[in-house]
Write a protein that holds these residues in place. Structure first.
Motif, PDB file in Angstrom:
ATOM      1  N   CYS A 259      40.180  31.148  34.921  1.00 10.92           N
ATOM      2  CA  CYS A 259      40.878  31.161  36.210  1.00 10.92           C
ATOM      3  C   CYS A 259      40.343  29.972  37.015  1.00 10.92           C
ATOM      4  N   CYS A 321      34.865  38.840  39.344  1.00  4.33           N
ATOM      5  CA  CYS A 321      35.276  37.456  39.566  1.00  4.33           C
ATOM      6  C   CYS A 321      36.033  37.399  40.890  1.00  4.33           C
ATOM      7  N   CYS A 323      38.485  35.855  41.784  1.00  6.58           N
ATOM      8  CA  CYS A 323      39.951  35.718  41.738  1.00  6.58           C
ATOM      9  C   CYS A 323      40.634  37.070  41.827  1.00  6.58           C
TER      10      CYS A 323
END
Ligand code: AMP
Ligand code: ZN
Length: 440
Positions: A259, A321, A323
């Motif tokens: 990502c 994470c 994201c």
């Protein structure tokens, strides 16, 4: 600092699947594992007898750990059952075959149903949208089209998100450059070795990627490469490089992908169940430890594989994470367990050497490792043209610096040969970095 937050808005292709809670993800995996085991039990004698021998009743799968009682599936199993032995649907339901060559003997054949094609395109679409590629992009696909999965699977996914896809295939570098200029290519799908070569050709032609091209990002995979190589390519082109991992046995690309945070590759756990094992003993390891990645496909219809040994060395990163995706990540592939070589009793992966080389100023794009005997290796390194300026001191200094740095990493003193750029062979597909002349 350029952060993912201010350089792009975080977007998702399948938001609810990508951000599913861990609990819901694990229940979903259990449901799909049960379906997969029932499917292979009913349709693939190879797996039916394995389940019977392990005393597993696929109609009662209560825990993901149940599969740990089944043996691994290996690439030899695929070869021995070539071509149709592991097919789980009638041949009429199969719409595509890909093969993976490997080094010896028969190839491996992997089949896709219509649904498999659909799902693999959606997984690629997740990866592309995650990294900012969409309708307004032009993706130049420089992987090999044909029996390899690399190009076609990416192609379908890129069309799915509405990008303009240029099915260039690898090689013919002059034409690649014209295509990039004519169509304003914004993203490329490329192997690291070809990206390094492409950069050297651009340099030779005096083309400045930052000014003369419209390139923003590269999707790079198919072979192991180091963080140093990523950085080198990002700098040479002035773009973002995202690591892309996959293998033919699990659809091809789109198994795991970085990502915008680039801190490991999200592995799509609603499609793949992962384990980490000791490659020598087969013992299942704690997932935070480095070892061989073993994957069970949870959604493949035409040819599911249970506990497939990838031979790829990595570890699982479980921390959250930024994201927002809940699928865990795998770290950069360290190498394949069968790529590892031993010199003076030390286990060495080619990537350890690459990482050192690509971090040294003056080292150009290509190198080769030659294994000469059980205690001697030579590294042939292409270096920047301007170092051949007639002053031998510059070359000796660089040679000494490379020798010392490689020695500190692998604990073996290599012989370093410095070469002019363009001396070593260039590969369009997967690079052959190690030449073993010990057994030739
Ligand atoms: P193939 O089935 O021919 O597409 O080859 C798959 C193999 O390529 C994997 O098992 C890995 O060894 C290697 N590979 C693919 N992507 C990557 C990556 N991003 N980093 C390192 N190795 C990779
Ligand atoms: Zn992420």
């Amino acid at each position: 600092m350029k952060t993912p937050e201010n350089s792009m808005t975080i977007s998702y292709w399948q938001k609810s699947e990508e951000t599913i809670t861990r609990d819901a993800l694990e229940s979903f995996q259990l449901e799909k594992l049960g379906e997969t085991l029932r499917h292979v039990y009913a349709n693939v004698p190879f797996y039916r007898s394995r389940c019977d021998e392990a005393g597993i009743d696929p109609s009662r799968i209560k825990s993901l750990d149940t599969i740990k009682r089944l043996p691994f599936t290996t690439s030899d199993d695929l070869r021995l059952n070539y071509p149709y032995g592991l097919l789980a649907v009638p041949k009429d339901e199969v719409v595509r075959v890909h093969t993976s060559s490997g080094t010896t003997g028969k190839p491996k054949a992997l089949f896709f149903s219509k649904g498999d094609i659909e799902r693999s395109a959606n997984l690629i679409a997740r990866c592309l949208v995650m990294t900012g590629t969409g309708k307004s992009d032009t993706l130049q696909n420089m992987m090999t089209y044909g029996l390899f999965t690399g190009a076609l699977v990416m192609h379908y996914g890129a069309e799915r998100v509405g990008a303009l896809v240029i099915p260039a295939g690898p090689g013919n570098t002059d034409r690649q450059i014209s295509l990039m200029r004519d169509f304003g290519t914004t993203a490329v799908h490329i192997t690291p070795s070809y990206a390094l070569y492409l950069a050297s050709v651009l340099q030779k032609k005096g083309i400045d990627p930052g000014k003369d091209l419209n390139l923003r990002r590269a999707y790079m995979g198919a072979e192991p490469y180091s963080e140093e190589t990523r950085k080198k390519i990002e700098n040479l082109f002035g773009i973002d490089v995202y690591n892309s991992y996959g293998l033919t046995e699990m659809n091809g690309p789109g198994v795991a992908f970085e990502c915008p945070y680039k801190n490991g590759m999200h592995l799509w756990e609603d499609h793949f169940l992962v384990e980490i094992i000791n490659p020598e003993t087969g013992e299942v390891l704690d997932e935070a430890r480095e070892g061989e990645l073993v994957i069970t496909s949870l959604r493949r219809e035409a040819m599911p594989l249970i506990r497939y040994r990838t031979r790829d060395i990595t570890k699982i990163l479980s921390d959250t994470c930024a994201c927002g995706r809940t699928h865990r990540r795998i770290s950069r592939i360290m190498g394949r367990s069968d790529d590892m070589f031993v010199v003076k009793g030390v286990n060495i992966f080619p990537q350890q050497i690459e990482q050192i080389l690509m971090g040294i100023k003056g080292v150009a794009q290509n190198y080769q490792i030659v294994l000469e005997s059980l205690d001697q290796l030579t590294i042939k390194v292409e270096i920047s043209k301007d170092l051949f300026d007639g002053n031998i001191d510059h070359l000796l200094k660089l040679q000494a610096a490379i020798t010392a740095k490689v020695r500190a990493e692998i604990l073996v003193k290599p012989t370093i040969e410095l070469l002019e750029p363009g001396t070593l062979p260039v590969s369009e597909g997967k690079a052959k970095r190690v030449i073993d002349i010990r057994t030739m």
